[in-house]
Design a protein around this motif. Sequence first.
Motif, short mmCIF file in Angstrom:
data_model
loop_
_atom_site.label_atom_id
_atom_site.label_comp_id
_atom_site.label_asym_id
_atom_site.label_seq_id
_atom_site.Cartn_x
_atom_site.Cartn_y
_atom_site.Cartn_z
N SER A 19 38.86 50.15 46.70
CA SER A 19 40.20 49.72 47.02
C SER A 19 40.88 49.14 45.80
N SER A 20 40.13 48.42 44.96
CA SER A 20 40.72 47.79 43.80
C SER A 20 41.25 48.83 42.82
N THR A 21 40.57 49.92 42.69
CA THR A 21 41.03 50.93 41.75
C THR A 21 42.07 51.83 42.35
N GLN A 35 50.62 42.89 51.76
CA GLN A 35 49.58 42.92 50.72
C GLN A 35 50.04 43.81 49.58
N PHE A 36 49.80 43.35 48.37
CA PHE A 36 50.04 44.19 47.20
C PHE A 36 49.07 43.76 46.11
N GLN A 37 48.85 44.63 45.15
CA GLN A 37 47.81 44.38 44.15
C GLN A 37 48.35 44.52 42.73
N THR A 38 47.97 43.56 41.88
CA THR A 38 48.27 43.61 40.45
C THR A 38 47.04 43.14 39.68
N GLY A 39 46.76 43.78 38.57
CA GLY A 39 45.64 43.36 37.73
C GLY A 39 44.32 43.29 38.46
N GLY A 40 44.13 44.15 39.46
CA GLY A 40 42.89 44.15 40.20
C GLY A 40 42.77 43.04 41.23
N ARG A 41 43.83 42.26 41.42
CA ARG A 41 43.81 41.15 42.37
C ARG A 41 44.75 41.43 43.53
N LEU A 42 44.26 41.17 44.73
CA LEU A 42 45.05 41.39 45.93
C LEU A 42 45.83 40.13 46.27
#
Length: 308
Positions: free
Chosen positions: A50-52, A291-298
């Motif tokens: 999910s992180s990638t 939910q949204f993700q930046t720099g591998g962080r949710l």
Amino acid sequence: MSTFTPSSLRRRALAAAGTAAVLAVTLAACGSSGSSMPGMDHGTHPSAASSTGSTPGMNHDSMAGMDHGSMGDGLVDAEDGYTLTSTATELPTGKDTTYAFRITGPDGKPVTSFAVDQTKRLHFYAIRSDLTGFQHLHPTMAPDGTWTADLAALTPGTWRAYASFTPDTGTGEDRDFVLSRTVTVPGTAQATPLPAPTTSTEADGYTITVKGIPMVGMAHPMTVTISKDGKPVTDLQPYLDTYAHLTAFHEGDQAFAHLHPETKVNRDNGGPDLAFQAMLPKPGNWRLFLQFQTGGRLHTAALTLRVG
């Protein structure tokens, strides 16, 4: 981004036929984001896949930006022969725990074959009756069809657990379901008043602004804009094959709705604007989780929208 097979295209066509329906928005809590929003619980950390955002798998969503019209409001534990079953009626207070459940089919046997939706075969949600403590998880399934969701510590009160899934075989093949059950967490429950309706909120230093309030009974354009320190955010990363995951719950009855942006995924270059076609089926207050993700962080944000 998803790879589409003839089967997945067939699923899209089937789902599109029902998209005149009720579905909505949210801002969900999946994984441990460290958000400071009160009344929110972020469950477990996102998986490496999910992180990638690169997990292969078909996504059979109906129309871009609109979720599955056949889902209903998620307030029943059985529909058209499919049932969410669990022996758990009570969960412990104040400590991490697990919730085990099965999905049984019209033949009464556990369902073990599920279509992939947004990189997962089943999405699990838990929220307290006052719409606090929201968790969005991706449980694991044993060969016998038993799913196990790892829940973060729960506060006293009545909680509702939702399972969102699409059978890959049987009479319900290609149909999207959301089923739910309630569970009690013992202790003195102190209800938290729902925050007042607003069109802007903050989480982890990010500002989230909503433009275009959904209207009951009709699709309505809605834009979510994300900024930080007064500057537009343009480095959103794919999460579950999209740039944002939204879930909404209706104040009072906890009716469920979910959608994701129609904005196309272009590697790690999402934002600042995410476009939706939103339709909320009932008037009143809806609690949205984004939910949204930046720099591998949710990251997780939440706000209340009033739908007239």
